[in-house]
Write a protein that holds these residues in place. Sequence first.
Motif, mmCIF file in Angstrom:
data_model
loop_
_atom_site.group_PDB
_atom_site.id
_atom_site.type_symbol
_atom_site.label_atom_id
_atom_site.label_comp_id
_atom_site.label_asym_id
_atom_site.label_seq_id
_atom_site.Cartn_x
_atom_site.Cartn_y
_atom_site.Cartn_z
ATOM 1 N N ARG A 251 0.817 -1.225 0.000
ATOM 2 C CA ARG A 251 0.000 0.000 0.000
ATOM 3 C C ARG A 251 0.845 1.267 0.000
ATOM 4 N NH1 ARG A 251 -3.015 -3.014 3.984
ATOM 5 N NH2 ARG A 251 -1.982 -1.800 5.617
ATOM 6 N N GLY A 252 2.154 1.129 0.088
ATOM 7 C CA GLY A 252 3.028 2.298 0.107
ATOM 8 C C GLY A 252 3.096 2.993 1.448
ATOM 9 N N GLU A 253 2.699 2.301 2.523
ATOM 10 C CA GLU A 253 2.704 2.918 3.859
ATOM 11 C C GLU A 253 4.071 2.806 4.533
ATOM 12 O OE1 GLU A 253 -2.002 1.746 4.525
ATOM 13 O OE2 GLU A 253 -0.464 0.877 5.804
ATOM 14 N N VAL A 254 4.906 1.888 4.088
ATOM 15 C CA VAL A 254 6.295 1.803 4.553
ATOM 16 C C VAL A 254 7.190 1.698 3.326
ATOM 17 C CG1 VAL A 254 5.724 0.742 6.777
ATOM 18 C CG2 VAL A 254 6.234 -0.722 4.803
ATOM 19 N N ASP A 255 8.446 2.114 3.482
ATOM 20 C CA ASP A 255 9.409 2.044 2.381
ATOM 21 C C ASP A 255 10.136 0.708 2.362
ATOM 22 O OD1 ASP A 255 9.066 4.819 1.516
ATOM 23 O OD2 ASP A 255 10.031 5.327 3.422
ATOM 24 N N VAL A 256 10.278 0.113 3.524
ATOM 25 C CA VAL A 256 11.024 -1.133 3.647
ATOM 26 C C VAL A 256 10.420 -1.941 4.786
ATOM 27 C CG1 VAL A 256 12.755 -0.074 5.158
ATOM 28 C CG2 VAL A 256 13.352 -2.119 3.883
#
Length: 290
Positions: free
Chosen positions: A136-141
Amino acid sequence: MDTGFLSNLLLVVESGSMAEAARRVGVTPAAIAQQIQALERELGVALVMRAGRTVIPTEAGQRVVERARSLVRGFDELKALAQEQEMGGELRVGTITSALLSVLPDVLARFAAAFPQVKLLIRAGTSTELFEALQRGEVDVAICLHPAFALPKSYDWHLLREEPIVVLAPARFARADPHELLRREPFIRYDRALGGGKQADQYLRRAKIAPRELFELNSLMAIALMVDRGLGVSLVPDIGTPLTKGLRLARLPLPEETEPRRFGILWSRASTRSRVIGGMIECSAEVLRR
């Protein structure tokens, strides 16, 4: 429109709670409520409503949420792109709790020293939750267990650590037969909803061991403390945390071969934070070499 307000609206909808969203971003629930009210005034519609103790989106709110995800992700990518040359900005790291108790603090300390201009935002969760947050793009890694399924080609994986499954027992049982302990002593089960707990359960089934289960916990540190107090034995990944050094524990290898628990760093190949993620991988390699 403040994209930070949109981001916090997404947190409210994801968690079902203004209090939980406020806890994650370090503000008060009243501040979150004011931000959502500001969005509602600007858009001219109600965005959320209560259903018992849970906050859910209205019909209009659901439409806004679906669009807001891409808007927030797009803004984050734009900001990251602007800051990429300086290796600055934010890096949103999702991690399993056991990594926070073992190797990750050393990795983060090394990373913070090497890249002081990067702000780290840490979010804990299960491996499944973190993979979904990454999608969902809520964390980068995500620092998580390797998924049980084949990874899409759009993602990359870097192994950090392999942890054998061991019998955790009070120190007085250091020379005992591990299978006999699992059959005889009260058993403290590691949560079967988690990767390490699933592996332990699979091993017990293969070895045809039906333990005398005392209770089931999702915290490896809590299990270690209870084993130290003589409440029983457990079958867990050996996470190698320094927090158990003062405990009187025996870690007994299993007589039958079993796959170790593997965790590492997972990220999207299309991430605009790839250079910063590469820096974290380098720091991880240095820490693990030591």
